[in-house]
Design an enzyme around this catalytic site. Structure first.
Site, short mmCIF file in Angstrom:
data_model
loop_
_atom_site.label_atom_id
_atom_site.label_comp_id
_atom_site.label_asym_id
_atom_site.label_seq_id
_atom_site.Cartn_x
_atom_site.Cartn_y
_atom_site.Cartn_z
CE LYS A 126 -36.38 -6.95 -36.28
NZ LYS A 126 -35.89 -8.04 -37.13
NE ARG A 142 -38.60 -12.38 -36.42
CZ ARG A 142 -39.11 -12.43 -37.65
NH1 ARG A 142 -38.58 -11.72 -38.61
NH2 ARG A 142 -40.16 -13.17 -37.92
N GLY A 177 -32.32 -6.28 -44.01
CA GLY A 177 -31.72 -7.36 -44.78
C GLY A 177 -30.24 -7.57 -44.55
CG MET A 198 -26.93 -7.93 -39.14
SD MET A 198 -26.75 -7.22 -37.51
CE MET A 198 -28.15 -6.15 -37.42
NE ARG A 200 -37.96 -2.11 -40.76
CZ ARG A 200 -37.19 -3.10 -41.18
NH1 ARG A 200 -36.24 -3.58 -40.41
NH2 ARG A 200 -37.38 -3.65 -42.36
CG HIS A 235 -11.90 18.16 -61.40
ND1 HIS A 235 -12.56 18.11 -62.60
CD2 HIS A 235 -11.72 19.47 -61.11
CE1 HIS A 235 -12.74 19.34 -63.05
NE2 HIS A 235 -12.24 20.18 -62.16
NE ARG A 252 -10.23 30.17 -54.81
CZ ARG A 252 -10.35 28.85 -54.88
NH1 ARG A 252 -10.40 28.14 -53.77
NH2 ARG A 252 -10.45 28.23 -56.04
CB SER A 291 -14.11 31.58 -46.23
OG SER A 291 -14.89 30.54 -46.79
CG ASN A 336 -12.35 21.06 -50.83
OD1 ASN A 336 -13.14 20.60 -50.01
ND2 ASN A 336 -12.74 21.59 -51.97
CG ASP A 337 -6.13 23.17 -50.98
OD1 ASP A 337 -6.28 22.05 -51.50
OD2 ASP A 337 -5.74 24.16 -51.63
CB CYS A 364 -16.08 28.16 -49.19
SG CYS A 364 -14.30 28.44 -49.11
CE1 TYR A 421 -19.62 31.64 -45.88
CE2 TYR A 421 -19.52 33.43 -44.29
CZ TYR A 421 -18.98 32.75 -45.38
OH TYR A 421 -17.79 33.16 -45.93
#
Length: 929
Positions: A27, A97, A106, A108, A341, A459, A636, A790, A794-795, A857, A877
């Site tokens: 601002k 402000r 909205g 603050m 803005r 999951h 896989r 790859s 996750n694991d 992946c 990739y």
């Protein structure tokens, strides 16, 4: 020279500009910019974001040097305005402000009309000849100040105001008379004295200091912290404070206040869009107290002002090269701009506006690509509710908005029921305590998924996003009683077959059936609509075609079925980065054979069952290769522990007990006892770290042999048909190069046998999924056997942190809410830990094998922030779910463009960061060939 903390703007100039958002906040930077280009901006000054952190460090006190600079700037403001702060004859009033670097609408607080007290209010009345106006400003100040600064609930002020209106049969604020306003002010003051324990402050400098402190404190209010966490805004940035001379939209019938956009933020249409109120202040427009008028009405009501406003906002859009969200005030026919803005917009509007701005010659393609938030594309891909219809339905509960889109259907409680009901032509919502891989077919058959437990990476959430199914998870208000085929919300019971609707974009669970419609883009992708029939599809594909020209990272799809692959290809996937074969063994025809294989007590028995599975697997791979039309397909080998394909031990024990208690079928009892014994034998204390992945293929090599045979027979048959096939076989959960060597020997042997039988030679590669820290740490050894890596993040995240993704929901929210972690590591890649392992693996792996291809992946492959990391880490990739492919394409283009822009700013040194970046790019391109 003392450090500068306060920056002045107005009077035709400014001490800052639009590029100083780090210091002035969004601002403040934009106010300075508007002032410097000669727009009608009320003068004022900005206290920098730096002071916010100094304020907290000093125990919520403003440093003395800052106070001195504020006083100096205030005197300058008095000189320019010809008014004096606190003067009972000619008082200067200001607004206070907030304004962080990133827009937080909205979140603050704001205070208007600051500088009024019992003396200055009368001075304002005499000066303007309008006592009603002066009193209206004063009651607004006490209300706002009491709420924001003194912490008195605004509801208590509103109750006083409402009671006065009712007593005098008044509906709107502008109808309040002098007498009534005097009464309200008197009651407001009594409320302040009672709740705060002191009188409303009459010293205007005290008001200002307290207001500045309150705005800084609002940086850490609960809603601001929640917003920052949701939109990944760092806590250390702080907010600036903007102090600006008041202009008054509540001065009378020739005054007004309003907000607007230079284009429609919902549709992207090129039209002035917004609302205004005559004889009102800015807060009235957003408070909903009165119904504002559309901006186009201003042309009739104040034609000269409207003409000036149109000219100003056109200039703003051209200057900033983007849609502007602006605020304005008209005081006695004179226009003032209070804020501008970059405007928030829907995904549809974002795409259309970006393309239109390029075609209008206002911005370049690179700039257009940077203006669209990648995740905003989600909104264009999922079913939607008609908003007017949605309003007619009760919201029953709210969970986590895990997978966007709208779904409506009849409640079912098991995956098999979902399939059966779908086969009868019914639409269903699958409701579970939580889902598991066993539910995959039911999830696919459902319109949407609702679970009582689980988080954003559970999951249900992950698979929902992958399938493009709306999902609401972690909805703790619902209590699932599967045995009753019902769930409860409080005392209310919902049974199988009842209609509910879920909104995966908001997390809402709604009563009844709400019609949904697929997005136009999905209709085109599925062939239900021709591309030329959808304007938004044309915009969407044009923007992404630009993205493809700039990105370096390839984008592939995680896919479990050929149907998923077809959708992924239509979205621009350049191959399959992860085909999970274990998901192919579920379903009524395959699961019994899989159970037969698991229950077999000899290798011969297992091989017999696997031969029955071979045709199914071969057909799966045949269709995958065909759908990808010559692009690589990474398959896989089987990953999860075998017990996941069998019933739960507890369920079997209950079924057995019931059969024995009722003298049930003895053959059935014998069969169940045998099954239970096998389930117990396969049971593990920690299956995630147990007998799974390559460990299964090593102890049961016949499984790997069957899968390899299916892959190469499918590849050979398609090659004979004249189609190009690029198989990539990925061995999961390798932690030691010897494990990979064992499995690779099997793949190579079977490949040779099959290709010999067909008289063909097909190019293929064998690699590994890096999901164990040891594989990353010994990547130089692993790369002796692996032709590609790859990252299964996750694991890799689970094994690096030592926590279970599915169980982390029990403490994760606490961690995030208390700042232990800044991000959920299962949503956004942990760059300091997991990311360091990835960088190490890339470097060590390519030291052994320079042309090593590397991808990702895990679920992070579709997360824009993680994609930025993958680009800089030199990956070839990313692979993600089909519905995240457009997001990944855009995010990959954005990081490439930003890197290019940064290298232009940097010194042209071959040894500098730009030179290093170019070296990485050359290595990556070479490795990807």
């Amino acid at each position: 020279m003392p450090k500068k903390y306060v920056y002045f703007f107005g009077d035709g100039g400014a001490e800052g500009n639009k590029d100083m958002k780090d210091i002035l906040g969004g601002k403040g930077a934009n106010l300075a910019e508007m002032a410097s280009i000669g727009l009608p901006v009320p003068p004022g000054f900005t206290i920098s974001t730096e002071v916010c952190n100094l304020f907290f460090k000093a125990g919520n006190r403003l440093p003395k040097e800052v106070e001195q600079q504020v006083i100096s700037s205030l005197k300058k403001l008095e000189k320019i305005s010809g008014q004096k702060f606190g003067d009972p004859v000619n008082p200067l009033l200001v607004s206070v402000r907030s304004g962080a670097k990133f827009s937080m609408p909205g979140m603050m607080d704001t205070i208007l009309n600051l500088g009024l007290n019992d003396q200055t209010v009368e001075g304002l009345a005499r000066k303007t000849g309008n006592r009603r106006f002066a009193l209206d400003c004063y009651r607004r100040l006490i209300h706002m100040f009491g709420d924001v600064v003194l912490g008195i609930p605004k509801k208590k002020f509103e109750e006083i105001l409402r009671a006065k209106k009712e007593a005098h049969n008044i509906q709107y604020d502008h109808e309040l008379t002098e007498t009534i306003l005097d009464e309200i002010i008197s009651e407001y003051k009594k409320l302040v004295a009672k709740e705060y324990g002191q009188e409303f402050p009459q010293k205007v400098m005290d008001q200002l200091k307290m207001a500045i402190a309150a705005v800084f404190k609002s940086w850490n209010n609960p809603r601001a912290k929640t917003y920052r966490r949701q939109y990944h805004i760092p806590d250390h940035l702080g907010t600036a404070v903007n102090i600006q001379q008041m202009v008054f939209g509540n001065y009378g019938p020739t005054s007004a206040t309003g907000v607007g956009f230079t284009r429609n933020p919902a549709t992207g249409e090129k039209e002035l869009y917004g609302e205004y109120l005559v004889n009102a202040q800015g807060e009235d427009v957003v408070a909903g107290i009165r119904t504002p008028a559309p901006l186009k009405n201003l042309e009739k009501e104040m034609p000269q002002v409207f003409k000036q406003l149109v000219s100003v906002v056109k200039r703003l859009e051209k200057h900033y090269g983007d849609v502007q969200d602006f605020e304005f005030t008209i005081q006695e026919g004179k226009l003032f701009m209070l804020q501008t803005r970059n405007g928030k917009r829907t995904g549809m509007a974002a795409v259309k506006i970006a393309v239109d701005l390029v075609e209008e010659g206002l911005i370049s393609k690179e700039q257009a690509l940077l203006k669209v938030e990648p995740e905003a594309l989600n909104q264009l891909l999922h079913p939607v509710f008609d908003l007017e219809e949605k309003k007619k339905h009760q919201i029953l509960a709210k969970g986590l908005a895990a997978s966007p889109g709208a779904a409506t259907g009849q409640i079912v409680f098991t995956a098999n029921e979902a399939v059966a009901w779908k086969n009868e032509g019914k639409k269903v919502i699958l409701v579970r305590e939580e889902t598991s891989p066993d539910d995959i077919h039911g999830m696919s058959a459902s319109q949407g998924i609702l679970t009582a437990t689980g988080g954003m990476t559970s999951h249900a959430a992950v698979v929902g996003r992958q399938m493009g199914k709306p999902a609401v998870v972690g909805c703790g208000e619902i209590k699932v009683h599967e045995e009753e085929k019902a769930f409860y919300i409080g005392n209310r019971k919902f049974v199988e077959g009842e209609w509910i609707s879920i909104d995966g974009s908001t997390g809402e669970v709604l009563e009844g059936e709400i019609p949904t419609k697929p997005s136009e883009i999905i209709q085109v992708v599925k062939g239900e609509l021709k591309p030329e029939q959808s304007r938004i599809y044309q915009y969407f594909t044009k923007l992404l075609s630009w993205a493809d020209k700039y990105r370096r990272l390839g984008v592939r799809a995680n896919s479990d079925t050929p149907a998923d692959a077809r959708v992924a290809f239509a979205f621009g996937a350049e191959g399959i980065g992860l085909a999970r074969t274990e998901h192919m063994f579920f379903g009524p025809e395959r699961l019994p054979i899989m159970k037969e294989m698991i229950l077999a007590e000899t290798e011969e028995g297992r091989r017999q069952a696997l031969q029955k599975l071979l045709p199914f697997q071969k057909q799966d791979f045949y269709e995958f290769f065909k759908e990808m039309q010559g692009h690589p397909v990474t398959i896989r080998t089987i990953d999860p522990p075998l017990h996941e394909f069998l019933p739960r031990k507890e369920d079997l024990m209950v079924e057995l007990a019931v059969l024995k208690a009722t003298d049930g079928d003895k053959d059935k009892i014998s069969e169940l006892e045998k099954l239970l014994a096998r389930v117990k034998a396969l049971s593990e204390f920690n299956p995630m770290l147990g007998h799974r992945g390559c460990r299964l293929g090593i102890t049961y090599p016949e499984i790997t042999e069957m899968q390899a045979q299916a892959i190469f027979e499918a590849a050979c048959e398609l090659t004979k048909e004249g189609l190009k096939v690029v198989p990539e076989i990925m061995i999961p959960l390798v932690g030691n190069v010897a494990e990979l060597a064992h499995q690779k020997e099997i793949v190579d042997r079977i490949a040779k046998e099959v290709m010999g039988k067909y008289g063909l030679k097909i190019k293929y590669s064998v690699g590994t999924m890096v999901e164990i820290p040891r594989a990353a740490l010994t990547a130089d050894e692993v790369a002796q056997e692996a032709e590609f890596f790859s990252f299964g993040t996750n694991d890799l995240t689970q094994t690096t942190y030592g926590i279970s993704r599915d169980d982390s929901a029990k403490f994760l929210n606490y961690y995030l809410n208390h700042g232990i972690w800044t991000d959920d590591p299962f949503e956004t890649l942990d760059q300091k830990g997991v990311g360091l392992l990835m960088k190490w693996a890339v470097e060590k792996g390519r030291a052994t094998r320079p042309n090593l291809k590397v991808g990702i992946c895990g679920v992070h492959g579709g997360d824009p922030r993680s994609i930025v990391f993958c680009h800089h880490a030199g990956l070839n990739y990313v692979s993600c779910s089909a519905y995240q492919i457009p997001i990944a394409r855009l995010a990959a283009a954005q990081v490439a463009i930003q890197e290019k822009m940064a290298s232009k700013k940097a010194a042209p040194s071959k040894t500098g960061s730009a030179g290093a970046s170019r070296k990485i790019s050359r290595k990556v391109k070479k490795a990807g060939k």
